[in-house]
Motif scaffolding. Sequence first.
Motif: not given
Length: 448
Positions: A110, A118, A126, A128, A130, A142, A144
């Motif tokens: 990812l 997004t 999704m 994202i 971190s 990730a 939804s």
Amino acid sequence: MVRDTVWRPTVAERGWRSVRGRTTLGATLVVAVALLIGAFSFYGVLSASVHSNAERAAEQRISELTERGDGPGGRTIDSLDDEIVQLLGEDGSVRAASEDAREALGSTPLPLSDDPQTMTIDGEPMLIVSDDLDDDQTLVLAVSVEDGAETLATVATLLAVAVPLLLLLVAVTTWLVVGRALRPVTRIRQEVDGITAERLHQRIAVPESADEIAALATTMNGMLDRLDASAAAQRRFISDASHELRSPLATIRQHAELAQAHPDITSIGELSEVVSEEGLRLQGIVESLLLLARLDEGASGREEPVDLDDIALGEVRRLRAAGLDVDGSGIRAARVNGDPRLLGQLLRNLADNATRHRRERIAIGVEPSDAHVFVTIEDDGAGVPAEERERIFERFVRLDEARSRDAGGSGLGLAIVRGIAASAGGTVTVDDSRWGGARFVVTLPLAR
């Protein structure tokens, strides 16, 4: 031959519909702008709120995954279900991944970013996020955001349907309300349209609503009252003027016909004397009518400083030269702005009027006071009855004692006096003199 009867709106009806249409269009445009601004603002606030909630939920979830147990290891990530999670090494390679991450992404890592971003995975949007771990590894999650996107799409659809419907409702409501409000105006227009010069006595029915429409009807009735009074005064003026002009013309014609029929008993001198006298009378009436017409049009002559005391003293000398008893002791120095010729005629007319109605004495006075000067001319005659003191300033009006042509003049002198006084910014009134006769008072503004 039968003609096709096609209805066509009149100019007034087109104007009425135009007002109705412009009002409806204007109200609809205002509401449309307000609704669009509100809709876009609402959608923007809702979208920001949905994205903010999604980001907080994703950050809270990745914090939970980071703090679970002793730390996220490959075994922990592998056991996650219905979540896309990857553990990335320092070189960006995938060290561990959840089952959904392996199915959706395989070994593709990812994207990493300090801020949430997004992307679409398997056709689903999704978010994202971190989080850096202590061993130089990075946990990437990730989440939804399809539910939020569906919510926003539903709201956008509702707004796209609701705004036009509201605009249509506003337009129809405004059209009906304005039409109902203008219906009394149409009735008033139709009633006024049916009032002609021969029907000026008719009046408009005033509605009991006590609103602007009722005020409009009242104003229209007031205008019709003034028009009716003006038309009546005009008809009376034309009738009186015709009578006054016809009298000297008839006299001239009678003497001319008599001279033609009996030249032996009618001398040229007698005929010329009659023609000259009646011609002068005609000339005086015509000149008076022309002067009144100019005064009605607002003509005030040339403006210059005028010494009223000099004009008054001139009238005193003129009357004394005719053998009259005139008191001029009340004349004081006073200066006004106006036309000296018109002001001279004003005093001349009042002096001649006093001469006709006096018994023995006449008094002329000029008295300045504050910002005005009062010119008084009084006599010791019979005076003017209180009920006649306003009517004598009308044109061709002569009181009963002065009905004869020789004694009463043309009936225009006092009308000219009031017109000249008004043109100079003043007034003229009549009351009782100190001897019981008539006293005319002319009030004029002093020159500054």
